[in-house]
Design an enzyme around this catalytic site. Structure first.
Site, short mmCIF file in Angstrom:
data_model
loop_
_atom_site.label_atom_id
_atom_site.label_comp_id
_atom_site.label_asym_id
_atom_site.label_seq_id
_atom_site.Cartn_x
_atom_site.Cartn_y
_atom_site.Cartn_z
N GLU A 125 0.81 -1.23 0.00
CA GLU A 125 0.00 0.00 0.00
C GLU A 125 0.84 1.29 0.00
OE1 GLU A 125 -4.07 0.15 1.43
OE2 GLU A 125 -3.23 1.17 3.19
N LYS A 165 0.88 4.63 1.08
CA LYS A 165 0.12 5.23 2.18
C LYS A 165 0.98 6.27 2.88
CE LYS A 165 -2.44 3.34 6.20
NZ LYS A 165 -2.67 2.08 6.94
N LYS A 209 -7.83 2.76 -3.29
CA LYS A 209 -8.25 2.59 -1.90
C LYS A 209 -9.04 3.84 -1.52
CE LYS A 209 -7.52 -0.40 1.48
NZ LYS A 209 -6.44 -0.22 2.41
N GLU A 260 -14.33 -5.62 1.39
CA GLU A 260 -13.71 -5.75 2.71
C GLU A 260 -14.76 -6.00 3.80
OE1 GLU A 260 -10.64 -2.85 3.84
OE2 GLU A 260 -11.93 -2.34 5.52
N ASN A 278 -10.38 -7.10 7.08
CA ASN A 278 -9.60 -6.05 7.71
C ASN A 278 -9.43 -6.38 9.19
OD1 ASN A 278 -8.19 -3.80 8.32
ND2 ASN A 278 -9.75 -2.33 7.67
N GLU A 304 -5.80 -8.19 5.79
CA GLU A 304 -5.45 -6.77 5.69
C GLU A 304 -5.12 -6.16 7.05
OE1 GLU A 304 -9.15 -5.93 2.56
OE2 GLU A 304 -8.67 -4.51 4.13
N SER A 305 -4.10 -5.33 7.09
CA SER A 305 -3.73 -4.48 8.24
C SER A 305 -2.95 -5.22 9.33
CB SER A 305 -4.95 -3.84 8.90
OG SER A 305 -5.73 -3.16 7.96
O1 LIG Z 1 -0.94 -0.03 7.32
P1 LIG Z 1 -1.46 -1.40 7.60
O2 LIG Z 1 -1.75 -1.65 9.04
O3 LIG Z 1 -0.54 -2.45 7.01
O4 LIG Z 1 -2.87 -1.51 6.83
C1 LIG Z 1 -2.97 -1.47 5.42
C2 LIG Z 1 -4.45 -1.50 5.00
O5 LIG Z 1 -4.98 -2.73 5.34
C3 LIG Z 1 -5.26 -0.37 5.64
O6 LIG Z 1 -4.70 0.82 5.19
C4 LIG Z 1 -6.75 -0.41 5.31
C5 LIG Z 1 -7.53 -1.52 5.25
N1 LIG Z 1 -8.79 -1.20 4.93
C6 LIG Z 1 -8.88 0.13 4.76
C7 LIG Z 1 -9.97 0.93 4.40
C8 LIG Z 1 -9.75 2.27 4.27
C9 LIG Z 1 -8.50 2.82 4.51
C10 LIG Z 1 -7.42 2.05 4.87
C11 LIG Z 1 -7.59 0.68 4.99
#
Ligand SMILES: O=P(O)(O)OC[C@@H](O)[C@@H](O)c1c[nH]c2ccccc12
Length: 320
Positions: free
Chosen positions: A108, A110, A171, A220, A243, A279-280
């Site tokens: 990502e 970001k 995104k 998601e 997520n 995710e995340s």
């Molecule tokens: O930075 P991380 O913890 O690796 O996460 C990335 C991504 O999953 C996260 O930015 C995200 C997942 N779903 C979203 C929805 C909107 C905005 C952002 C997100």
């Protein structure tokens, strides 16, 4: 937390509910800009968003209005015709997974987030995208929300024009077809749709619209009932994502991935061979192995990679 019974297995209460975001302030928006005059009426304190996701979604309605003023639909349609042809986002993940026997990486681009503030100073989206690709990312995710994530639709265009071959996910907090067209016009190959924000009829419509312009969808979810609901849709051209961050509280728990994939709807995902992304909150090769063990064929990683000085090396290490 009280465990509740959901299908065959025990699911903790926070993963057993449908998160339902209100798409509009209950009392109305309270203000309208009409050229030289702005109208405002007072609203009660109860008219505040309940959490950050709701706040962002309420803001989107206004943002879309102003985008439409500058870029009406007819102009977007023209830009879409000029956009480079869409690429197979889900196919790229599957190919990578088969080649490496690791989950396909969606890395990502970001700069900032509401929970962490600025993650990357000296943010150069094209340089970051190239470094991700060199390290072995299968696809990229590009945050386009300006207000909360300091992203931009221009980053999609710039990355695509720089010759990056990885398919690109837009995104964004999508609530309207207009945003899909904006994503495609900017060169996106796929879009994010958030189940907590969109009831199934909206999802159905947006998936159909997206398909029409050649976009695939990453839908998601964050809870078991959300996954169960989404599985009722025709998921042609779609993949799913769990997520691990609760967008209402920002709490991240990788175990969510396993709980959801072990539930009855999670079993169905595996049986139907649907591509699922974790995710995340993924930081280490052990995290990757954990999410892979839960049944995910893809991972979506931002913070832990983007904040490194040597991004290419960080990607290689994460996938080692
Ligand atoms: O930075 P991380 O913890 O690796 O996460 C990335 C991504 O999953 C996260 O930015 C995200 C997942 N779903 C979203 C929805 C909107 C905005 C952002 C997100």
């Amino acid at each position: 937390m009280q465990p509740v019974r959901c299908q065959a297995i025990q699911v903790p209460a926070n993963l057993a509910t449908e998160v339902t975001i209100r798409r509009r302030p209950p009392e109305g928006i309270g203000s309208q800009a009409c050229g030289p005059v702005d109208f405002q009426v007072p609203l009660s304190a109860a008219n505040k968003p309940a959490n950050i996701l709701e706040e962002i979604v309420w803001w989107k309605a206004q943002e879309i209005e102003s985008f439409k003023e500058r870029q009406p639909m007819l102009r977007l349609q023209m830009l879409m015709k000029l956009a480079p042809p869409p690429r197979d986002f889900i196919g790229a993940l599957r190919a990578s997974q088969q080649r490496t026997s690791r989950p396909g990486l969606i890395a990502e681009v970001k700069k900032a987030s509401p929970s962490k503030g600025v993650i990357k100073e000296n943010f150069d989206p094209v340089e970051i995208a190239k470094a991700y690709e060199a390290g072995g990312a299968a696809c990229l995710s590009v945050l386009t929300d300006r207000k909360y994530f300091q992203g931009s639709f221009d980053y999609l265009t710039a990355i695509r024009q720089a010759g990056v071959a990885c398919p690109l996910l837009c995104k964004e907090f999508i609530v309207e077809a207009y945003q899909l067209f904006k994503a495609r016009a900017a060169g996106a190959d796929a879009v994010l749709l958030i189940a907590a924000v969109l009831p199934n009829k909206d999802l159905e419509l947006l998936i159909k619209c997206a398909g029409r312009v050649g976009l695939q969808c990453l839908i998601e979810v964050h809870t078991v009932p959300e996954l169960e609901r989404v599985l009722q849709l025709d998921l042609e051209g779609c993949m799913l994502g769990i997520n691990n961050r609760d967008l209402q509280t920002f709490k991240v728990d990788l175990n969510n991935n396993k709980v959801i994939m072990d539930s009855a709807p999670g079993q169905q995902v595996k049986e139907r061979g649907i591509m699922m992304a974790g995710e995340s909150g993924i930081f280490t090769p052990e995290d990757v192995a954990f999410v892979q063990g839960a049944g995910c064929g893809a991972i979506l990683v931002g913070e832990s990679l983007v904040k490194q000085d040597d991004i290419t090396a960080a990607v290689e290490m994460l996938l080692a």
